[in-house]
Scaffold this motif. Structure first.
Motif, mmCIF file in Angstrom:
data_model
loop_
_atom_site.group_PDB
_atom_site.id
_atom_site.type_symbol
_atom_site.label_atom_id
_atom_site.label_comp_id
_atom_site.label_asym_id
_atom_site.label_seq_id
_atom_site.Cartn_x
_atom_site.Cartn_y
_atom_site.Cartn_z
ATOM 1 N N VAL A 12 4.868 -2.194 3.127
ATOM 2 C CA VAL A 12 3.764 -2.749 2.332
ATOM 3 C C VAL A 12 2.680 -1.682 2.253
ATOM 4 C CG1 VAL A 12 2.003 -4.533 2.252
ATOM 5 C CG2 VAL A 12 4.302 -5.095 3.064
ATOM 6 N N SER A 13 2.378 -1.210 1.039
ATOM 7 C CA SER A 13 1.362 -0.154 0.919
ATOM 8 C C SER A 13 0.001 -0.793 0.715
ATOM 9 C CB SER A 13 1.701 0.707 -0.298
ATOM 10 O OG SER A 13 0.502 1.225 -0.822
ATOM 11 N N PRO A 14 -1.065 -0.206 1.252
ATOM 12 C CA PRO A 14 -2.406 -0.760 1.034
ATOM 13 C C PRO A 14 -2.772 -0.749 -0.434
ATOM 14 C CG PRO A 14 -2.491 1.369 2.155
ATOM 15 C CD PRO A 14 -1.055 0.953 2.123
ATOM 16 N N CYS A 18 -0.014 -6.236 -6.153
ATOM 17 C CA CYS A 18 0.293 -7.674 -6.041
ATOM 18 C C CYS A 18 0.419 -8.027 -4.571
ATOM 19 C CB CYS A 18 1.614 -7.983 -6.738
ATOM 20 S SG CYS A 18 1.638 -7.400 -8.422
ATOM 21 N N PRO A 19 0.281 -9.347 -4.253
ATOM 22 C CA PRO A 19 0.465 -9.777 -2.855
ATOM 23 C C PRO A 19 1.851 -9.365 -2.376
ATOM 24 C CG PRO A 19 0.369 -11.683 -4.335
ATOM 25 C CD PRO A 19 -0.011 -10.486 -5.135
ATOM 26 N N PRO A 20 1.949 -8.733 -1.196
ATOM 27 C CA PRO A 20 3.236 -8.168 -0.766
ATOM 28 C C PRO A 20 4.229 -9.243 -0.344
ATOM 29 C CG PRO A 20 1.635 -7.978 0.973
ATOM 30 C CD PRO A 20 0.915 -8.569 -0.202
ATOM 31 N N ILE A 21 5.512 -8.929 -0.545
ATOM 32 C CA ILE A 21 6.553 -9.787 0.057
ATOM 33 C C ILE A 21 6.895 -9.117 1.379
ATOM 34 C CG2 ILE A 21 8.918 -10.608 -0.198
ATOM 35 C CD1 ILE A 21 8.556 -10.593 -3.168
ATOM 36 N N ARG A 22 6.558 -9.749 2.485
ATOM 37 C CA ARG A 22 6.692 -9.042 3.769
ATOM 38 C C ARG A 22 8.076 -9.192 4.349
ATOM 39 N NH1 ARG A 22 1.854 -7.302 4.934
ATOM 40 N NH2 ARG A 22 0.004 -8.403 4.145
#
Lengths: 78, 89
Positions: A12-14, A18-22
């Motif tokens: 997950v890059s800062p 879009c909201p990340p899929i973790r």
């Protein structure tokens, strides 16, 4: 999360817009681990086999993708 | 109002039984393609085939032909194009 589902964690890059899929998942069905099917494996009854989609419980692989996307950040609201 | 030959519960039960046996036969057939020497599976396949034909004949006695082009008998008058068609069942 059934036994046949495995997970991995994408980077997950800062700077992600879009909201990340973790957490992402993938399925490992039993046929990956059985090279050659042994004879006389235990079987379902025909009625159960029709529901399960296979005659042999050891090969039963319920693929259910929807279960993996609920309640995860950035999971497109499914 | 239901048409005169509305199908009851036993019709669908019989069809589901036939479908279950057909599915088991598909599985065994595919299995036997790669395991030609598995005598138990062959025996089971033949048993299920026999059972399948008995069930199909039972169905056709009450509800008409399952297949056409000579694979099923027909009563009088000709029953093949009677309702319900498979997609209407």
């Amino acid at each position: 999360m059934n036994a046949q589902t495995r997970t991995w964690f994408p980077y997950v890059s800062p700077f992600d817009p879009c909201p990340p899929i973790r957490v992402k998942t993938y399925v490992v069905p039993p046929n990956l681990f059985i090279t050659f099917q042994r004879p006389d494996l235990p079987q379902y009854s025909p009625a159960e086999a029709l529901r399960a989609g296979t005659l042999w419980p050891s090969l039963y692989g319920p693929y259910n993708p929807q279960q993996d996307y609920t309640g995860r950040e950035g999971s497109h609201g499914i | 109002m239901a048409s005169e030959h509305q199908r009851g519960k036993e019709y669908y039960a019989l069809l589901e039984q036939l479908q279950a046996i057909d599915f088991a036969l598909v599985e065994l057939n595919l299995y036997l393609d790669t395991h030609p020497t598995d005598s138990n599976a062959i025996e089971q396949f033949n048993d299920l085939t026999e059972k399948r034909w008995a069930l199909a004949n039972e169905y056709e006695k009450h509800y008409g032909p399952l297949q056409n082009l000579g694979r099923s008998y027909s009563g009088y008058p000709w029953q093949w194009n009677d309702e319900p068609w498979p997609w209407q069942v």
